[in-house]
Design a protein around this motif. Structure first.
Motif, PDB file in Angstrom:
ATOM      1  N   ILE A   2     -56.201  -5.852   1.552  1.00 41.33           N
ATOM      2  CA  ILE A   2     -56.173  -6.205   0.131  1.00 41.33           C
ATOM      3  C   ILE A   2     -56.322  -4.966  -0.756  1.00 41.33           C
ATOM      4  N   LYS A   3     -57.201  -4.069  -0.365  1.00 39.17           N
ATOM      5  CA  LYS A   3     -57.452  -2.884  -1.183  1.00 39.17           C
ATOM      6  C   LYS A   3     -56.218  -2.000  -1.272  1.00 39.17           C
ATOM      7  N   CYS A   4     -55.612  -1.704  -0.128  1.00 41.63           N
ATOM      8  CA  CYS A   4     -54.432  -0.839  -0.132  1.00 41.63           C
ATOM      9  C   CYS A   4     -53.259  -1.486  -0.864  1.00 41.63           C
ATOM     10  N   PHE A   5     -53.080  -2.791  -0.644  1.00 38.72           N
ATOM     11  CA  PHE A   5     -51.986  -3.464  -1.335  1.00 38.72           C
ATOM     12  C   PHE A   5     -52.195  -3.411  -2.841  1.00 38.72           C
ATOM     13  N   GLY A   6     -53.438  -3.666  -3.289  1.00 42.73           N
ATOM     14  CA  GLY A   6     -53.714  -3.628  -4.721  1.00 42.73           C
ATOM     15  C   GLY A   6     -53.467  -2.253  -5.307  1.00 42.73           C
ATOM     16  N   ASN A   7     -53.911  -1.212  -4.607  1.00 45.89           N
ATOM     17  CA  ASN A   7     -53.742   0.150  -5.123  1.00 45.89           C
ATOM     18  C   ASN A   7     -52.286   0.583  -5.132  1.00 45.89           C
ATOM     19  N   LEU A   8     -51.521   0.109  -4.155  1.00 42.61           N
ATOM     20  CA  LEU A   8     -50.144   0.593  -4.026  1.00 42.61           C
ATOM     21  C   LEU A   8     -49.120  -0.274  -4.751  1.00 42.61           C
ATOM     22  N   TYR A   9     -49.310  -1.605  -4.757  1.00 41.08           N
ATOM     23  CA  TYR A   9     -48.235  -2.472  -5.233  1.00 41.08           C
ATOM     24  C   TYR A   9     -48.640  -3.494  -6.302  1.00 41.08           C
ATOM     25  N   ALA A  10     -49.903  -3.832  -6.454  1.00 41.52           N
ATOM     26  CA  ALA A  10     -50.300  -4.909  -7.360  1.00 41.52           C
ATOM     27  C   ALA A  10     -50.203  -4.471  -8.819  1.00 41.52           C
ATOM     28  N   LYS A  11     -49.980  -5.473  -9.701  1.00 44.92           N
ATOM     29  CA  LYS A  11     -49.994  -5.232 -11.144  1.00 44.92           C
ATOM     30  C   LYS A  11     -51.416  -4.856 -11.548  1.00 44.92           C
TER      31      LYS A  11
END
Length: 305
Positions: A236-245
């Motif tokens: 979740i952390k990496c996805f949020g930092n890399l791709y999330a709004k």
């Protein structure tokens, strides 16, 4: 499964003769039979502890009865002894083929004496591979009601005897564990090594637990929440930092995990709990609002401008 080894017990034949038995001899002096009192002069006799006996008296008083023919076993006959029973040599024979067992290995089955060949033909199991009799005392393996010679139970792949090693059945074939894993076990999508137990499935593909990691930080994802981007798994952390709004108010990623909702307006996005009036901090979720440059305002604060 990963078979048992058995050994048939062979009976030992006991023969009553030789040293320690009654002695036969002749007398030239006056000497009488201890039973009939007839002179033993010039006759054969047998010396017992309590005195000498002529041959007829000895046979009548001391000879055993043959368990087979029910006749006396005379002093001049070879007598065979087995389990409290006495036999003439020619009466001690196989119940099936009538073969003499005097000098042969034999087995007793339901009180019947059988030579080794007859016992094997009637009672011994046959090897499922070579169809030959598994001889008593030989090493064998049994599985699922079938029997093999030890050297006949082989791996269907490498053709080597499995022996006491573990094996895996597959329909009518049997495999040693290394061959089965090499031939049938799934392989990890990442390391390509055999996956024999445990593991996880992602996008219908098998992975070792230790191989299923976040594409960004390499943290193991087994048992954790994760998402994907371009078919690659991310924590979740990496996805949020890399791709999330990013939230226009707190600037943190908007991931939508944990039941979170967000609000979008034009090219800006807010967490539900961040969508508040810039002046009075009143929540604007489900209410009207007025954009003021980079800020959003409730109607009351907008009217005060």
């Amino acid at each position: 499964m990963g078979l048992q080894q058995t050994e048939e017990e062979k009976h030992v034949l006991q023969q009553r003769a030789g040293e320690g038995g009654p002695q036969t001899g002749t007398m030239t002096e006056c000497f009488d039979c201890d039973n009939c009192k007839e002179s033993l002069y010039g006759r054969k006799y047998i010396q017992m502890d309590n005195g000498p006996y002529c041959i007829p008296c000895y046979d009548a008083h001391f000879a055993n009865t043959c368990d087979e023919c029910k006749e006396l076993i005379g002093h001049d006959c070879r007598e065979l002894y087995y389990e409290d029973r006495h036999y003439h040599e020619h009466c001690f024979r196989c119940f099936r083929c009538d073969r003499s067992l005097a000098d042969e290995p034999f087995t007793c089955q339901d009180e019947e004496l059988l030579c080794n060949d007859c016992y094997c033909n009637e009672f011994s199991s046959k090897c499922i591979a070579c169809e030959k009799t598994v001889m008593p005392g030989s090493r064998k393996l049994e599985y699922n009601g079938q029997t093999w010679h030890e050297h006949c139970f082989i791996c269907s792949s490498c053709q080597q005897p499995i022996g006491s090693r573990s094996f895996i059945p597959d329909k009518k074939d049997y495999y040693c564990v290394p061959c089965y894993e090499s031939k049938f076990a799934p392989r990890c999508t990442r390391c390509k090594k055999t996956l024999t137990k445990g593991g996880v499935t992602y996008r219908d593909e098998p992975w070792h637990k230790e191989c299923f990691v976040c594409t960004g930080c390499m943290t193991p994802l087994a048992g954790q929440q994760f998402t994907s981007q371009d078919d690659n798994p991310y924590c979740i952390k990496c996805f949020g930092n890399l791709y999330a709004k990013k939230c226009s108010a707190c600037t943190k990623p908007i991931t939508g995990f944990g039941g979170g909702k967000y609000i979008s307006f034009e090219d800006r996005h807010w967490h539900h709990n961040c969508f508040n009036c810039a002046r009075c901090d009143t929540s604007l979720v489900g209410k009207g609002f007025i954009p003021d440059n980079d800020e959003i305002l409730c109607r009351d604060c907008s009217n005060d401008l």
